[in-house]
Design a protein around this motif. Structure first.
Motif, PDB file in Angstrom:
ATOM      1  N   ASP A  22       0.930  -1.197  -0.003  1.00  0.00           N
ATOM      2  CA  ASP A  22       0.065  -0.200   0.052  1.00  0.00           C
ATOM      3  C   ASP A  22       0.878   1.079  -0.172  1.00  0.00           C
ATOM      4  O   ASP A  22       0.648   2.082  -0.823  1.00  0.00           O
ATOM      5  N   ARG A  23       1.988   1.291   0.860  1.00  0.00           N
ATOM      6  CA  ARG A  23       2.853   2.431   1.173  1.00  0.00           C
ATOM      7  C   ARG A  23       3.633   2.490  -0.224  1.00  0.00           C
ATOM      8  O   ARG A  23       3.877   3.657  -0.929  1.00  0.00           O
ATOM      9  N   ALA A  24       4.104   1.517  -0.795  1.00  0.00           N
ATOM     10  CA  ALA A  24       4.872   1.627  -2.221  1.00  0.00           C
ATOM     11  C   ALA A  24       4.053   2.325  -3.348  1.00  0.00           C
ATOM     12  O   ALA A  24       4.609   3.095  -4.002  1.00  0.00           O
ATOM     13  N   VAL A  25       2.633   1.632  -3.539  1.00  0.00           N
ATOM     14  CA  VAL A  25       1.697   2.238  -4.428  1.00  0.00           C
ATOM     15  C   VAL A  25       1.611   3.755  -4.308  1.00  0.00           C
ATOM     16  O   VAL A  25       1.636   4.573  -5.229  1.00  0.00           O
ATOM     17  N   TYR A  26       1.337   4.006  -2.957  1.00  0.00           N
ATOM     18  CA  TYR A  26       1.302   5.651  -2.690  1.00  0.00           C
ATOM     19  C   TYR A  26       2.447   6.447  -3.133  1.00  0.00           C
ATOM     20  O   TYR A  26       2.349   7.480  -3.750  1.00  0.00           O
ATOM     21  N   ALA A  27       3.622   5.785  -3.036  1.00  0.00           N
ATOM     22  CA  ALA A  27       4.928   6.526  -3.194  1.00  0.00           C
ATOM     23  C   ALA A  27       5.008   6.814  -4.762  1.00  0.00           C
ATOM     24  O   ALA A  27       5.662   7.512  -5.225  1.00  0.00           O
ATOM     25  N   ALA A  28       4.513   5.379  -5.313  1.00  0.00           N
ATOM     26  CA  ALA A  28       4.661   5.564  -6.828  1.00  0.00           C
ATOM     27  C   ALA A  28       3.776   6.593  -7.430  1.00  0.00           C
ATOM     28  O   ALA A  28       4.380   7.294  -8.395  1.00  0.00           O
ATOM     29  N   ILE A  29       2.689   6.655  -6.852  1.00  0.00           N
ATOM     30  CA  ILE A  29       1.731   7.724  -7.436  1.00  0.00           C
ATOM     31  C   ILE A  29       2.295   9.229  -6.996  1.00  0.00           C
ATOM     32  O   ILE A  29       2.109  10.075  -8.033  1.00  0.00           O
ATOM     33  N   ALA A  30       2.753   9.310  -5.935  1.00  0.00           N
ATOM     34  CA  ALA A  30       3.275  10.699  -5.542  1.00  0.00           C
ATOM     35  C   ALA A  30       4.477  11.045  -6.533  1.00  0.00           C
ATOM     36  O   ALA A  30       4.828  12.246  -6.658  1.00  0.00           O
ATOM     37  N   ASP A  31       5.318   9.947  -7.255  1.00  0.00           N
ATOM     38  CA  ASP A  31       6.410  10.260  -7.765  1.00  0.00           C
ATOM     39  C   ASP A  31       6.159  10.326  -9.478  1.00  0.00           C
ATOM     40  O   ASP A  31       7.155  11.095  -9.924  1.00  0.00           O
ATOM     41  N   VAL A  32       5.135  10.134  -9.687  1.00  0.00           N
ATOM     42  CA  VAL A  32       4.605  10.534 -11.139  1.00  0.00           C
ATOM     43  C   VAL A  32       4.310  11.845 -11.559  1.00  0.00           C
ATOM     44  O   VAL A  32       3.133  12.395 -10.734  1.00  0.00           O
ATOM     45  N   ALA A  33       4.964  12.537 -12.214  1.00  0.00           N
ATOM     46  CA  ALA A  33       4.524  13.922 -12.495  1.00  0.00           C
ATOM     47  C   ALA A  33       3.171  14.065 -13.256  1.00  0.00           C
ATOM     48  O   ALA A  33       3.028  13.638 -14.325  1.00  0.00           O
ATOM     49  N   THR A  34       2.308  14.764 -12.933  1.00  0.00           N
ATOM     50  CA  THR A  34       1.061  14.840 -13.647  1.00  0.00           C
ATOM     51  C   THR A  34       0.597  16.347 -13.387  1.00  0.00           C
ATOM     52  O   THR A  34      -0.414  16.782 -12.868  1.00  0.00           O
ATOM     53  N   PRO A  35       1.287  17.307 -14.165  1.00  0.00           N
ATOM     54  CA  PRO A  35       1.016  18.827 -13.781  1.00  0.00           C
ATOM     55  C   PRO A  35      -0.537  19.365 -14.658  1.00  0.00           C
ATOM     56  O   PRO A  35      -1.116  20.136 -13.987  1.00  0.00           O
ATOM     57  N   THR A  36      -0.677  18.474 -15.527  1.00  0.00           N
ATOM     58  CA  THR A  36      -2.068  18.744 -16.019  1.00  0.00           C
ATOM     59  C   THR A  36      -3.205  18.429 -15.248  1.00  0.00           C
ATOM     60  O   THR A  36      -4.265  18.721 -15.396  1.00  0.00           O
ATOM     61  N   PHE A 121      -7.857   5.314   7.946  1.00  0.00           N
ATOM     62  CA  PHE A 121      -8.358   4.142   7.374  1.00  0.00           C
ATOM     63  C   PHE A 121      -9.732   4.146   7.884  1.00  0.00           C
ATOM     64  O   PHE A 121      -9.865   3.980   9.079  1.00  0.00           O
ATOM     65  N   PRO A 122     -10.887   3.796   7.058  1.00  0.00           N
ATOM     66  CA  PRO A 122     -11.114   4.151   5.597  1.00  0.00           C
ATOM     67  C   PRO A 122     -11.068   5.199   5.138  1.00  0.00           C
ATOM     68  O   PRO A 122     -11.501   6.189   5.983  1.00  0.00           O
ATOM     69  N   SER A 123     -11.256   5.424   3.816  1.00  0.00           N
ATOM     70  CA  SER A 123     -11.436   7.031   3.476  1.00  0.00           C
ATOM     71  C   SER A 123     -12.917   7.135   3.488  1.00  0.00           C
ATOM     72  O   SER A 123     -13.765   6.454   2.895  1.00  0.00           O
ATOM     73  N   GLY A 124     -13.281   8.155   4.001  1.00  0.00           N
ATOM     74  CA  GLY A 124     -14.764   8.596   4.185  1.00  0.00           C
ATOM     75  C   GLY A 124     -15.098   9.285   2.750  1.00  0.00           C
ATOM     76  O   GLY A 124     -16.506   8.847   2.557  1.00  0.00           O
ATOM     77  N   HIS A 125     -14.406   9.841   2.167  1.00  0.00           N
ATOM     78  CA  HIS A 125     -14.934  10.430   0.954  1.00  0.00           C
ATOM     79  C   HIS A 125     -15.303   9.309  -0.044  1.00  0.00           C
ATOM     80  O   HIS A 125     -16.357   9.484  -0.597  1.00  0.00           O
ATOM     81  N   HIS A 164      -4.788  10.293   1.704  1.00  0.00           N
ATOM     82  CA  HIS A 164      -4.936   8.774   1.752  1.00  0.00           C
ATOM     83  C   HIS A 164      -4.130   7.877   1.107  1.00  0.00           C
ATOM     84  O   HIS A 164      -3.756   7.988   0.073  1.00  0.00           O
ATOM     85  N   TYR A 165      -3.846   6.493   1.627  1.00  0.00           N
ATOM     86  CA  TYR A 165      -3.213   5.238   1.048  1.00  0.00           C
ATOM     87  C   TYR A 165      -4.380   4.865   0.319  1.00  0.00           C
ATOM     88  O   TYR A 165      -5.485   4.920   0.278  1.00  0.00           O
ATOM     89  N   PRO A 166      -3.764   4.297  -1.046  1.00  0.00           N
ATOM     90  CA  PRO A 166      -4.744   3.380  -1.753  1.00  0.00           C
ATOM     91  C   PRO A 166      -5.748   2.527  -1.064  1.00  0.00           C
ATOM     92  O   PRO A 166      -6.781   2.365  -1.302  1.00  0.00           O
ATOM     93  N   GLY A 167      -5.177   1.710  -0.307  1.00  0.00           N
ATOM     94  CA  GLY A 167      -6.051   0.624   0.648  1.00  0.00           C
ATOM     95  C   GLY A 167      -6.963   1.493   1.322  1.00  0.00           C
ATOM     96  O   GLY A 167      -8.199   0.858   1.524  1.00  0.00           O
TER      97      GLY A 167
END
Length: 201
Positions: A22-36, A121-125, A164-167
């Motif tokens: 879970d933490r690794a996926v969070y870090a991977a998403i944070a690392d991808v540049a998506t300025p648009t 945990f978990p995400s209320g939204h 939030h984490y993906p999980g």
């Protein structure tokens, strides 16, 4: 036969490994540049604060949808209320998972929304989004695709913005969809009962 201690050790190992993924996926998403994408995803996340997005959709359904629209709006909001109680009063105080370290993972500032003070945990939204969408879809199947897409966008936005984490988002979504299904089923049962009590003609 596995002892109680071995079973507990296995359970703990599974939880630890799942948390690491879970933490690794969070870090991977944070690392991808998506300025648009950052600004619209941030706005979507903010729009769902206090269920404002779903309240707005419910208001539109109630105004233009006739009796079905009013029924769908009411059921959808009931689902949100039940889901919020389950998540915020039942699960979060027990799980007590800390929010992600957004600064440590260097989530871009352009993505960031206010970091809630509640536990993660978990995400209320995510739960509220899928609770509303699942309930309304029962009355308006034609809205299933756009509402579920929107709910999925809200759930993802909570990870993208770093709160939030993906999980958290995945489990929140499953909880919301489950509550929505129960509320929708209850609504159908009440409708059938009302028709049986007051048959036409």
């Amino acid at each position: 036969m596995e002892s109680a201690n071995e079973s507990e050790a296995t359970r703990r190992a599974i939880i630890d490994e799942a948390s690491a993924v879970d933490r690794a996926v969070y870090a991977a998403i944070a690392d991808v540049a998506t300025p648009t994408l950052d600004a619209p995803i941030r706005r979507l996340s903010d729009a769902a604060n206090y269920s404002r997005l779903w309240l707005a959709i419910a208001a539109v359904l109630a105004v233009i949808g006739g009796a079905r629209g009013r029924r769908a709006a009411a059921s959808g909001l009931i689902s949100i209320g039940i889901t919020s109680a389950v998540v915020n009063l039942g699960i979060k105080p027990v799980a007590r998972r800390r929010r992600p370290d957004r600064a440590g993972e260097e989530v871009p500032e352009a993505r960031q929304v206010h970091m809630p003070s509640s536990t993660s945990f978990p995400s209320g939204h995510s739960a509220s989004a899928f609770a509303f969408a699942s309930t309304v879809n029962d009355e308006f199947p034609g809205l299933a695709a756009p509402l579920l897409f929107l709910a999925g966008g809200v759930a993802y936005s909570r990870v993208h913005t770093g709160v939030h984490y993906p999980g958290d988002a995945i489990i929140g979504s499953l909880i919301g969809a489950s509550v929505g299904g129960v509320v929708a089923g209850t609504s159908r049962w009440l409708q059938r009962r009302a028709l049986a009590s007051h048959p036409s003609g």
